[in-house]
Write an enzyme that holds these catalytic residues in place. Structure first.
Site, PDB file in Angstrom:
ATOM      1  N   HIS A  53       0.833  -1.216   0.000  1.00  0.00           N
ATOM      2  CA  HIS A  53       0.000   0.000   0.000  1.00  0.00           C
ATOM      3  C   HIS A  53       0.865   1.263   0.000  1.00  0.00           C
ATOM      4  O   HIS A  53       0.701   2.146  -0.839  1.00  0.00           O
ATOM      5  CB  HIS A  53      -0.924  -0.020   1.218  1.00  0.00           C
ATOM      6  CG  HIS A  53      -1.814   1.171   1.336  1.00  0.00           C
ATOM      7  ND1 HIS A  53      -3.099   1.181   0.845  1.00  0.00           N
ATOM      8  CD2 HIS A  53      -1.601   2.390   1.866  1.00  0.00           C
ATOM      9  CE1 HIS A  53      -3.641   2.369   1.078  1.00  0.00           C
ATOM     10  NE2 HIS A  53      -2.745   3.122   1.700  1.00  0.00           N
ATOM     11  N   GLU A  54       1.781   1.351   0.956  1.00  0.00           N
ATOM     12  CA  GLU A  54       2.585   2.577   1.064  1.00  0.00           C
ATOM     13  C   GLU A  54       3.485   2.737  -0.156  1.00  0.00           C
ATOM     14  O   GLU A  54       3.664   3.843  -0.649  1.00  0.00           O
ATOM     15  CB  GLU A  54       3.419   2.567   2.352  1.00  0.00           C
ATOM     16  CG  GLU A  54       2.618   2.357   3.637  1.00  0.00           C
ATOM     17  CD  GLU A  54       1.428   3.275   3.822  1.00  0.00           C
ATOM     18  OE1 GLU A  54       1.446   4.405   3.284  1.00  0.00           O
ATOM     19  OE2 GLU A  54       0.451   2.870   4.485  1.00  0.00           O
TER      20      GLU A  54
HETATM   21 ZN   LIG Z   1      -2.804   5.129   2.234  1.00  0.00          ZN
END
Ligand SMILES: [Zn+2]
Length: 900
Positions: free
Chosen positions: A300-301
């Site tokens: 995600h990051e």
């Molecule tokens: Zn996020």
């Protein structure tokens, strides 16, 4: 802190910032007690008129301000607790501000703060203003150069965004490092880290042949637990190249683990800062679920590097522009990782397991949010405190809204839309509308006559839509007439403001199939579509489709793969649900049918008619269906484990009216015991088979072996719940013999919930002794006790007095206080429970308002509870509201709850 009522910020009031700030030069003299920040900004006026230069700042001490070298005196500017206002008389100038802040005193964990012996920053959404005065909003993008100076012994590592320009010792025992980020960015993506770390690293070659250094930093001693994180990061880089055609644009990409962190992780450009729970893992200390969560959060990051950082949000109302899209991307990443290397059918099953988990998360957190006082659209229209809008609606429902666009455009169309989005907006701060415009331009070409005009309402409308299904079969004409009707009732404050509001219909992609009486799929044809699964475009309030050549009345398989975030209403018979659970070729709907049947049993058992014959018939049918599924060799263990998970209490509470938590908790316990007893042999066989399948293997966190462990531990839980002879002893043996944390917890959890007190005390003491040096494992120890069915408020208070407990560490507060208030239905729904909750909200608010506001939402559904509980909670809400120094965060949550 709140002085009077907090102002409400409106999306419609957006105005562009009247200045550009092309470059930011920051120099830090870092020390935990007092840090000095020297900021040098180049500023250019955009707006032709004499708009003042307004900069945000909080908890800062001012030393000096200079414009083009000239020292300003106090009459040249206005300064209050939140803003610095200047009146520059030139179109372009250099602004220098020297100020100080106090990291060690900063318990809010926003801005610059101390965690352990290290210093970290958290700037999203509005933390940068606690570091220096700045135009702290996402549409002001600047190039940053950052110089860090600190004691060389205490802080040997000095990190910031971008590339390291130089590093040198200073004469006074300190050293300095200068970093330059070549990419313009908003202030919320700024980061610095100073500390003494271990680092695991690897150089990779990106697709275009560039070398990039990947690094994972952690506290000294945690190095052995960083291998998985680095592996996940490398796979994320490769996946974004291959699936989304997006390459890493940096020479160096760093992840740093922090013990004290408000959220999961933060995507600062090139320098991600993570809650250590989402970095550190090995077989001994992390469960399969932790390994999976780490993969998902690291993905995600990393994916934010493009969706969020290269293209960012114009204002915080557009938060879902980056979050919805990036959650969708991390869900697809995890699904692709689980399915990789598998043949088609197994790959579909693996992807469905991930889909089931994501939909369960949506229903657990977002559906209740959408029905409560904090209900808001994916793109909110107003807020008092933006920190309160990092919600399941913005993230998880936002991801569903992206997924529906993916469904409408297909994979290649969606990728064409993404390419168009980057072609138009790379390097800009934009809106959700800009994203849909890019997708719409491709959709119009792919599907002449169609567009995304109606679809955009998903961004504007709060509440979970309901789709009711009517299926009529005409035996003579051998055809079916399907009618879908949609409605979205007013939610939250809408009910007070405009209860009669008629919300316009949404564009709902509705996937369905039909099964014959024997469960075989029916070939469908309508509107030029043909197949066993059709995706119908429901765009009006009511629409009808006719399917020809259907001789017998079919059973509908509805909302396949959860094609839209809606609630489906159709009157299945129990037998039809059982047929779908046994035979539906679409694995998501198959799982869903089993869950629906279990839900019926639980709701009936929780109601007064719980003991009736119809309930008995339904629970018998559920048990028989589960027995068949257990024996179905075509299904993976991971999938079966999902089938055998009863719907969670939080999901079920939403289906009760009025909500009666203790009755539900009792029903769930009774059904688990019944299924344990009735299917005793089945659980025994599953347990033995899974043990045999895993026997002799070294622990690996891959999806297949994680699935086998999940099924094994599920079977063990049923055996213990049914008090089968020897089951407790088996659980205890598994606890002591386990070579990995998943199995250890798999043995410990049923013991803590079902074993006699002396056994329970023995294993809990053993666990603590063994793991007391590892904070993440001790979080499990607290969480397990917090959620045990026999745990009372007095037990929790005793645990809070334990030397290892502190409210200041968010992970620890979440493991005990949050777990009890949110997930211990049995323990918390009583007057003492509500009073405990209110006390903790008030106590946390003095330390960390963002964390306090999350806890403040534990009883969002209070107005729908049975009257006695409702009154008791209202009293506590009012008690919190009367506190004189409530933060803006908690004030917004509690005041909204009290409007209901
Ligand atoms: Zn996020």
């Amino acid at each position: 802190m709140r002085t009077d009522t907090a102002p409400t910020i409106l999306r419609q009031d957006y105005l562009p910032y009247p200045f550009r700030i092309p470059t930011v030069d920051l120099a830090f003299d870092l020390a935990p007690d007092l840090t000095q920040v020297h900021s040098r900004l180049t500023v250019e006026r955009i707006h032709p008129e004499a708009a003042p230069l307004v900069l945000n700042g909080e908890a800062l001490s001012l030393i000096s301000i200079r414009i083009d070298g000239r020292l300003l005196s106090p009459e040249d500017y206005q300064l209050d607790d939140h803003q610095l206002t200047l009146h520059p008389d030139k179109p372009a100038f250099t602004l220098e501000i020297i100020s100080t802040c106090r990291p060690a005193e900063n318990t809010s964990l926003m801005g610059l703060y101390q965690s352990g012996h290290s210093l970290f920053t958290q700037c999203e959404a509005e933390g940068f203003r606690r570091i220096t005065w700045f135009a702290d909003r996402p549409d002001v993008m600047s190039r940053y150069t950052v110089t860090l100076r600190a004691d060389k012994t205490q802080f040997p590592h000095l990190l910031s965004n971008g590339n390291l320009l130089q590093e040198q010792p200073l004469s006074d025992g300190r050293h300095e490092a200068t970093w330059e980020d070549p990419h313009p960015k908003p202030s919320y993506l700024f980061a610095l880290v100073a500390g003494d770390f271990d680092c695991r690293e690897k150089t990779i070659t990106t697709r275009s042949g560039r070398q990039a250094l990947l690094q994972v930093y952690c506290d000294k001693g945690d190095y052995p637990r960083t291998a998985w994180a680095l592996d996940c990061l490398e796979r994320s880089v490769l996946w974004d190249e291959s699936r989304f055609n997006l390459e890493l644009d940096l020479d160096r990409f760093m992840i740093v683990a922090a013990r004290d962190f408000n959220m999961g992780a933060m995507e600062n450009k090139g320098l991600n800062i993570f809650n250590s729970a989402y970095v550190l893992a090995d077989a001994q200390t992390a469960t399969d679920a932790s390994f999976e969560a780490i993969e998902s959060v690291i993905g995600h990051e990393y994916f934010h590097n493009w969706t969020g950082n290269r293209i960012t949000c114009r204002d915080w109302f557009q938060l879902s522009l980056k979050e919805g899209l990036t959650v969708f991307r991390d869900q697809e990443f995890s699904a692709d990782m689980m399915a990789r290397g598998l043949p088609d059918n197994a790959a579909l099953s693996a992807r469905t397991v991930k889909r089931i988990d994501d939909v369960t998360a949506l229903r657990t957190a977002q559906f209740p949010e959408d029905a409560g006082p904090m209900a808001h659209p994916v793109r909110p229209d107003s807020y008092q405190e933006i920190g309160n809008f990092y919600t399941a609606t913005v993230y998880e429902k936002g991801a569903e809204v992206i997924r529906m666009q993916h469904t409408l455009l297909g994979e290649s169309g969606f990728q064409a839309g993404m390419a168009e989005y980057f072609r138009r907006h790379d390097g800009q701060a934009v809106t959700c509308d800009d994203f849909v415009n890019a997708m719409d331009s491709v959709y119009r070409q792919l599907a002449p006559g169609k567009d995304l005009t109606t679809f955009r309402r998903w961004y504007a409308q709060a509440g979970t839509p309901r789709v009711s299904v009517d299926l009529k079969h005409d035996a003579q004409a051998a055809q079916c007439v399907l009618t879908l009707s949609q409605r979205c009732d007013p939610v939250g404050v809408e009910k007070l403001q405009n209860p009669a509001v008629a919300k316009p219909p949404l564009h709902i992609p509705f996937a369905l199939g039909l099964l014959g009486a024997d469960g075989s799929p029916v070939l469908l044809e309508t509107d030029g579509l043909k197949g066993e699964t059709l995706v119908l475009d429901l765009t009006q309030t009511t629409q009808t489709w006719v399917f020809k050549n259907i001789a017998q009345r079919p059973v509908p398989s509805l909302l396949r793969n959860f094609s839209a975030p809606v609630i489906v209403e159709y009157n299945y018979t129990d037998e039809e649900l059982a047929l779908l659970a046994r035979k539906d070729p679409e694995p998501f709907s198959r799982w869903e049918a089993g869950q629906s049947l279990a839900t019926r049993c639980l709701l009936a058992m929780a109601s007064k008619q719980g003991q009736s014959n119809t309930t008995k018939a339904a629970t018998d049918l559920l048990a028989a269906t589960w027995a068949d599924i257990a024996n179905d060799a075509s299904l993976s263990p991971a999938y079966k484990a999902r089938v055998f998970s009863l719907p969670s209490e939080r999901v079920l509470l939403e289906k009760m009216s009025p909500i009666d938590p203790p009755a539900l908790a009792q029903a769930r316990r009774a059904l688990r015991q019944y299924l344990g007893e009735t299917l005793q042999d089945t659980w025994q066989t599953l347990y033995d088979n899974m043990c045999a399948a895993l026997d002799g293997q070294d622990y690996r966190p891959d999806a297949a072996s994680a699935g086998a462990r999940a099924l094994k531990n599920s079977a063990l839980t049923y055996l213990v719940a049914a008090t089968v002879t020897g089951a407790l002893a088996r659980a205890e043996r598994q606890y002591y013999d386990a070579d990995n944390m998943t199995d250890r917890m798999g043995g410990l959890t049923p013991l803590v919930n079902h074993a006699p007190d002396d056994v329970k005390a023995r294993v809990l003491a053993h666990f603590y002794d063994q793991w007391q040096a590892n904070p993440l494992v001790i979080d499990r120890w607290f969480a397990l006790q917090a959620t045990a069915s026999s745990t009372t408020v007095a037990d929790i208070q005793a645990l809070m007095a334990h030397p290892a407990f502190t409210l200041r560490n968010p992970n620890r507060a979440r493991s005990l206080v949050f777990q009890f208030c949110l997930n211990n239905i049995q323990g918390v729904y009583c007057e003492a429970g509500y009073a405990f909750w209110a006390e903790q909200v008030i106590a946390l608010d003095q330390i960390n308002p963002e964390i306090a506001a999350r806890l403040a939402r534990a009883f969002d559904h209070w107005a729908r509870l049975v009257p006695k509980e409702r009154q008791a909670i209202k009293l506590q809400l009012e008690k919190i509201m009367q506190r004189p120094s409530l933060s803006r965060n908690v004030y917004e949550i509690i005041s909204k709850a009290l409007t209901l």
